[in-house]
Design a protein around this motif. Structure first.
Motif, PDB file in Angstrom:
ATOM      1  N   GLN A 138       0.820  -1.251   0.183  1.00 56.36           N
ATOM      2  CA  GLN A 138      -0.029  -0.121   0.038  1.00 56.36           C
ATOM      3  C   GLN A 138       0.690   1.068   0.085  1.00 56.36           C
ATOM      4  N   ALA A 139       1.740   1.110   0.758  1.00 49.62           N
ATOM      5  CA  ALA A 139       2.805   2.403   0.891  1.00 49.62           C
ATOM      6  C   ALA A 139       3.493   2.629  -0.271  1.00 49.62           C
ATOM      7  N   ARG A 140       3.720   1.869  -1.081  1.00 52.74           N
ATOM      8  CA  ARG A 140       4.552   1.746  -2.364  1.00 52.74           C
ATOM      9  C   ARG A 140       3.636   2.318  -3.277  1.00 52.74           C
ATOM     10  N   LEU A 141       2.438   1.889  -3.336  1.00 55.25           N
ATOM     11  CA  LEU A 141       1.737   2.333  -4.319  1.00 55.25           C
ATOM     12  C   LEU A 141       1.323   3.757  -4.124  1.00 55.25           C
ATOM     13  N   LEU A 142       1.125   3.959  -2.910  1.00 56.12           N
ATOM     14  CA  LEU A 142       0.737   5.452  -2.469  1.00 56.12           C
ATOM     15  C   LEU A 142       2.147   6.207  -2.995  1.00 56.12           C
ATOM     16  N   GLY A 143       3.340   5.884  -2.457  1.00 56.35           N
ATOM     17  CA  GLY A 143       4.393   6.552  -2.769  1.00 56.35           C
ATOM     18  C   GLY A 143       4.782   6.854  -4.504  1.00 56.35           C
ATOM     19  N   ALA A 144       4.049   6.040  -5.068  1.00 55.24           N
ATOM     20  CA  ALA A 144       4.345   6.069  -6.722  1.00 55.24           C
ATOM     21  C   ALA A 144       3.370   6.785  -7.442  1.00 55.24           C
ATOM     22  N   GLY A 145       2.312   7.320  -6.351  1.00 55.22           N
ATOM     23  CA  GLY A 145       1.151   8.078  -7.009  1.00 55.22           C
ATOM     24  C   GLY A 145       0.135   7.270  -7.567  1.00 55.22           C
ATOM     25  N   GLU A 146       0.216   5.952  -7.474  1.00 55.41           N
ATOM     26  CA  GLU A 146      -0.900   5.039  -8.003  1.00 55.41           C
ATOM     27  C   GLU A 146      -1.970   4.743  -7.079  1.00 55.41           C
ATOM     28  N   ALA A 147      -2.440   5.370  -5.992  1.00 52.96           N
ATOM     29  CA  ALA A 147      -3.298   5.230  -5.235  1.00 52.96           C
ATOM     30  C   ALA A 147      -3.800   6.372  -4.370  1.00 52.96           C
ATOM     31  N   MET A 148      -4.820   6.236  -3.604  1.00 55.66           N
ATOM     32  CA  MET A 148      -5.234   7.217  -2.609  1.00 55.66           C
ATOM     33  C   MET A 148      -5.446   6.711  -1.232  1.00 55.66           C
ATOM     34  N   VAL A 149      -5.090   7.267  -0.139  1.00 54.44           N
ATOM     35  CA  VAL A 149      -5.479   6.660   1.035  1.00 54.44           C
ATOM     36  C   VAL A 149      -7.129   6.603   1.125  1.00 54.44           C
ATOM     37  N   GLY A 150      -7.538   5.373   1.899  1.00 56.20           N
ATOM     38  CA  GLY A 150      -9.011   4.973   1.651  1.00 56.20           C
ATOM     39  C   GLY A 150      -9.527   5.325   3.187  1.00 56.20           C
ATOM     40  N   LEU A 151     -10.493   4.334   3.416  1.00 52.01           N
ATOM     41  CA  LEU A 151     -11.164   4.531   4.779  1.00 52.01           C
ATOM     42  C   LEU A 151     -10.992   3.259   5.416  1.00 52.01           C
ATOM     43  N   GLY A 152     -11.244   3.241   6.395  1.00 51.77           N
ATOM     44  CA  GLY A 152     -11.209   1.894   7.386  1.00 51.77           C
ATOM     45  C   GLY A 152      -9.931   1.541   7.931  1.00 51.77           C
ATOM     46  N   ILE A 153      -9.022   2.403   8.086  1.00 50.59           N
ATOM     47  CA  ILE A 153      -7.678   1.997   8.575  1.00 50.59           C
ATOM     48  C   ILE A 153      -7.885   2.331  10.164  1.00 50.59           C
ATOM     49  N   ALA A 154      -7.868   1.358  10.814  1.00 50.34           N
ATOM     50  CA  ALA A 154      -8.079   1.568  12.240  1.00 50.34           C
ATOM     51  C   ALA A 154      -6.982   2.143  13.153  1.00 50.34           C
ATOM     52  N   ASP A 155      -5.803   1.632  12.850  1.00 51.44           N
ATOM     53  CA  ASP A 155      -4.580   2.181  13.387  1.00 51.44           C
ATOM     54  C   ASP A 155      -3.821   3.245  13.038  1.00 51.44           C
ATOM     55  N   SER A 156      -3.876   4.259  13.894  1.00 52.77           N
ATOM     56  CA  SER A 156      -3.687   5.760  13.601  1.00 52.77           C
ATOM     57  C   SER A 156      -2.335   5.769  13.181  1.00 52.77           C
ATOM     58  N   ASP A 157      -1.467   5.104  13.661  1.00 51.17           N
ATOM     59  CA  ASP A 157       0.143   5.001  13.188  1.00 51.17           C
ATOM     60  C   ASP A 157       0.091   4.758  11.671  1.00 51.17           C
ATOM     61  N   CYS A 158      -0.505   3.631  11.275  1.00 50.75           N
ATOM     62  CA  CYS A 158      -0.735   3.106  10.091  1.00 50.75           C
ATOM     63  C   CYS A 158      -1.248   3.989   9.047  1.00 50.75           C
ATOM     64  N   ARG A 159      -2.186   4.752   9.357  1.00 49.69           N
ATOM     65  CA  ARG A 159      -2.731   5.658   8.666  1.00 49.69           C
ATOM     66  C   ARG A 159      -1.881   6.909   8.302  1.00 49.69           C
TER      67      ARG A 159
END
Length: 269
Positions: A124-145
């Motif tokens: 997930q972080a790799r796709l986000l860092g490449a600009g191929e995804a957006m952060v979505g919902l349902g991430i319960a862990d605040s540090d992960c989010r």
């Protein structure tokens, strides 16, 4: 006096930018490093080998399990690019699954944060860092989010992938542009003009024309989660925020808040 004021403002902007960059550098996932990132550190849900990549956030394992990459959304117009990026990272690789729960969704797909081999960074972080995804919902862990938001922000600042389009981050002051996104996951930024409550719904209004302008709605039923996060919706009046979610059409374009994490305050970074 005017020259001194201008100089002071420039200094403040420079200091703010330096602080922002420093925070972002600290918050970035350790790509290629040895430190385990927050999402990778979630409870293990097993592992398997990727047999196929169905699209930008779904893979199938050799044992038949279908895995949905939790916490991200893919821009529909860039589905092919996201699928290719995920395939290059995961196809035929052994992956570990992470997450607080391993209950399949209504389609039988197991949501998980996914890591290749013993990598320190989630897919997930790799796709986000490449600009191929957006952060979505349902991430319960605040540090992960926070980790995923930092990866997305890095791609947005570098104008990578979907963020290469200057209109990818929508302007809350352009309701016509937002209306074209009805039914699609969208990230929008703007200043809240007013906060009003009607019945059991709180409206964060970005314009004066309630029949046309963009608004964010919050049900009173979830106010407890805002209070737990130390946020009062009324305190957001005149604040610049970034909001993400699915655009709906009511009297004008709206995003309904399902969880506190949908709202960010860029100036607070």
């Amino acid at each position: 006096m005017a020259a001194a004021t201008t100089t002071t403002r420039r200094r403040r902007r420079c200091v703010a930018m330096i602080r922002y960059v420093a925070i972002m550098v600290v918050a970035l996932p350790s790509i290629g490093g040895t430190a385990r990132a927050a999402c990778v550190g979630l409870p293990e849900q097993g592992d398997g080998v990727v047999a196929a990549v169905d699209d930008g956030r779904h893979v199938r394992l050799q044992d038949g399990r279908e895995i949905r990459l939790a916490g991200i959304e893919i821009e529909s117009s860039r589905q092919a690019e996201a699928t290719a990026a995920l395939a290059s990272l995961a196809r035929a690789r052994r992956v570990g699954l992470r997450g607080a729960e391993d209950v399949p969704d209504r389609y039988g797909r197991q949501p998980a944060f996914v890591v290749v081999d013993d990598d320190a960074t989630s897919l997930q972080a790799r796709l986000l860092g490449a600009g191929e995804a957006m952060v979505g919902l349902g991430i319960a862990d605040s540090d992960c989010r926070a980790e995923l938001l930092a990866a997305e922000a890095t791609a947005r600042m570098a104008q990578r992938g979907l963020w290469a389009d200057p209109t990818a981050l929508k302007n809350a002051g352009n309701p016509g542009d937002i209306m074209a996104r009805v039914g699609r996951f969208t990230v929008i930024e703007g200043r809240i003009l007013s906060v009003r409550e009607t019945g059991g719904t709180i409206y964060l209004n970005f314009g004066r024309r309630w029949t046309r302008d963009f608004a964010v709605t919050i049900s009173r039923r979830i106010l407890g989660s805002f209070e737990a996060a130390g946020i009062s919706p009324k305190s957001l009046e005149n604040k610049r925020i970034r909001v993400r979610g699915w655009v709906e059409r009511r009297s004008g374009p709206q995003i309904r808040i399902r969880e506190v994490g949908q709202i960010e305050m860029p100036g607070a970074r």
